[in-house]
Enzyme design. Structure first.
Site, PDB file in Angstrom:
ATOM      1  N   ASN A  14     -32.406 -18.232   2.363  1.00 39.61           N
ATOM      2  CA  ASN A  14     -32.172 -19.350   3.281  1.00 39.61           C
ATOM      3  C   ASN A  14     -31.409 -20.422   2.509  1.00 39.61           C
ATOM      4  OD1 ASN A  14     -32.253 -21.386   5.148  1.00 39.61           O
ATOM      5  ND2 ASN A  14     -34.459 -21.749   5.001  1.00 39.61           N
ATOM      6  N   TRP A  15     -30.110 -20.462   2.734  1.00 32.49           N
ATOM      7  CA  TRP A  15     -29.266 -21.427   1.989  1.00 32.49           C
ATOM      8  C   TRP A  15     -29.415 -22.852   2.494  1.00 32.49           C
ATOM      9  CZ3 TRP A  15     -23.691 -19.005   1.308  1.00 32.49           C
ATOM     10  CH2 TRP A  15     -23.786 -17.862   0.497  1.00 32.49           C
ATOM     11  N   LYS A  16     -30.013 -23.016   3.663  1.00 28.98           N
ATOM     12  CA  LYS A  16     -30.134 -24.347   4.287  1.00 28.98           C
ATOM     13  C   LYS A  16     -28.755 -24.999   4.369  1.00 28.98           C
ATOM     14  CE  LYS A  16     -34.795 -24.362   2.560  1.00 28.98           C
ATOM     15  NZ  LYS A  16     -36.007 -25.068   2.254  1.00 28.98           N
ATOM     16  N   HIS A  94     -38.342 -22.810  11.530  1.00 22.94           N
ATOM     17  CA  HIS A  94     -38.545 -23.198  10.135  1.00 22.94           C
ATOM     18  C   HIS A  94     -39.187 -24.584  10.122  1.00 22.94           C
ATOM     19  CE1 HIS A  94     -37.688 -24.524   6.071  1.00 22.94           C
ATOM     20  NE2 HIS A  94     -37.568 -23.241   5.751  1.00 22.94           N
ATOM     21  N   GLU A  96     -38.642 -27.160   8.500  1.00 25.05           N
ATOM     22  CA  GLU A  96     -37.701 -28.292   8.479  1.00 25.05           C
ATOM     23  C   GLU A  96     -37.176 -28.578   9.885  1.00 25.05           C
ATOM     24  OE1 GLU A  96     -35.251 -26.738   5.369  1.00 25.05           O
ATOM     25  OE2 GLU A  96     -36.855 -27.107   3.926  1.00 25.05           O
ATOM     26  N   GLU A 164     -44.918 -19.545   5.872  1.00 28.13           N
ATOM     27  CA  GLU A 164     -44.418 -20.515   4.899  1.00 28.13           C
ATOM     28  C   GLU A 164     -45.293 -21.764   4.924  1.00 28.13           C
ATOM     29  OE1 GLU A 164     -40.037 -19.994   3.829  1.00 28.13           O
ATOM     30  OE2 GLU A 164     -40.062 -21.062   5.713  1.00 28.13           O
ATOM     31  N   GLY A 170     -40.101 -25.794  -1.392  1.00 32.04           N
ATOM     32  CA  GLY A 170     -39.302 -26.654  -2.269  1.00 32.04           C
ATOM     33  C   GLY A 170     -40.108 -27.498  -3.237  1.00 32.04           C
ATOM     34  N   SER A 204     -41.439 -21.657  -2.431  1.00 24.29           N
ATOM     35  CA  SER A 204     -41.356 -21.651  -3.904  1.00 24.29           C
ATOM     36  C   SER A 204     -41.403 -20.244  -4.520  1.00 24.29           C
ATOM     37  CB  SER A 204     -42.431 -22.553  -4.510  1.00 24.29           C
ATOM     38  OG  SER A 204     -42.194 -23.897  -4.135  1.00 24.29           O
TER      39      SER A 204
HETATM   40  P1  PGA Z   1     -38.112 -22.695  -1.093  1.00 29.84           P
HETATM   41  O1  PGA Z   1     -37.811 -22.721   0.469  1.00 29.84           O
HETATM   42  O2  PGA Z   1     -38.007 -21.272  -1.562  1.00 29.84           O
HETATM   43  O3  PGA Z   1     -37.070 -23.583  -1.703  1.00 29.84           O
HETATM   44  O4  PGA Z   1     -39.498 -23.219  -1.284  1.00 29.84           O
HETATM   45  C1  PGA Z   1     -38.263 -21.705   1.319  1.00 29.84           C
HETATM   46  C2  PGA Z   1     -37.780 -21.983   2.712  1.00 29.84           C
HETATM   47  O5  PGA Z   1     -37.610 -23.150   3.076  1.00 29.84           O
HETATM   48  O6  PGA Z   1     -37.555 -21.057   3.507  1.00 29.84           O
END
Ligand code: PGA
Length: 239
Positions: A14-16, A94, A96, A164, A170, A204
């Protein structure tokens, strides 16, 4: 529809909101896909098409889709438009998106259902916040998310679930291996219709913990954010 069952593990990058053409070119040249596993790169939508190579085990995924099918909805991309561009997977719900874009379980369910209609696999993300975990509400929150955000049309062949924990995204923090396995088991046991679903862990994940996590009996792969932006690190995770 992709045959999910044939893969040992499923790994999603997931590059966001990261990347550009030169990053993409370099990444794609160095990416080393393992044919036992399904590898999916979720880049920002505008770059999705440029990733499509000939590797049969490498797929493109979008990071979101509109809940509308067509019409006066400026800025949106529909599930059928993703399909038109040969996109096979799409993240939905997700944390976010839930947090910054007010996405609800109901939105997630509609989006997932529209994707399934287009033969795109929704990767339905669920997870508890730290506050919810500390109040021992994990099971309750996940049950509600499962019930309200996974549409009736979803099954183990056309959809994926990603667990998640919001507090692990993150942050460098992860639940213990036992906790991860227990939650995945709980998701699969929530209802008999979920028992064969592939459930991915995200939050993470890096090369130093990915082996232990994917070694857990109820974990079928990982959703990787930050560590997926470094292609050598991502190669180690998917190898
Ligand atoms: P992360 O993000 O690996 O940086 O914790 C995972 C995600 O948001 O899908």
């Amino acid at each position: 529809m992709i045959k999910l069952d044939k893969y040992s593990y499923i790994f999603i990058a997931n590059w966001k909101l990261n990347g550009n053409y030169s990053f993409l070119k370099d990444y794609y040249q160095k990416l080393n896909v393992n044919s036992d596993n399904c590898t999916i790169i979720c880049s920002p939508s505008i770059y999705l098409k440029s990733l499509k190579g000939n590797n049969a085990n490498l797929f493109c995924g979008a990071q979101d889709v509109s809940s509308y099918k067509e019409g006066a909805y400026t800025g949106e991309l529909s599930a059928s438009m993703l399909k038109d561009n040969n996109i096979d997977f799409c993240l939905v719900g997700h944390s976010e998106r839930r947090q910054y874009f007010a996405e609800t379980n109901n939105n997630v369910s509609i989006k997932s259902s529209n994707l399934i209609e287009e033969n795109i696999v929704p990767v339905i993300c669920i997870g508890e916040t730290l506050e919810q975990k500390e109040k021992n509400l994990t099971e309750e929150i996940l049950s509600k998310q499962i019930k309200d955000s996974i549409p009736k049309s979803a099954n183990h062949q056309n959809a994926l679930i990603a667990y998640e924990p919001v507090w692990a995204i993150g942050t460098g923090l992860t639940p213990t291996l036992e906790e991860i396995n227990q939650v995945h088991k709980l998701i699969k046991n929530f209802d008999t219709r979920f028992s064969n679903f592939r459930v991915l862990y995200g939050g993470s994940v890096k090369s130093s913990n990915s082996k232990e996590i994917t070694g857990l009996s109820h974990v079928d792969g990982c959703l990787i954010g930050g560590a997926s932006l470094k292609v050598n690190e991502f190669n180690k995770i998917i190898s």
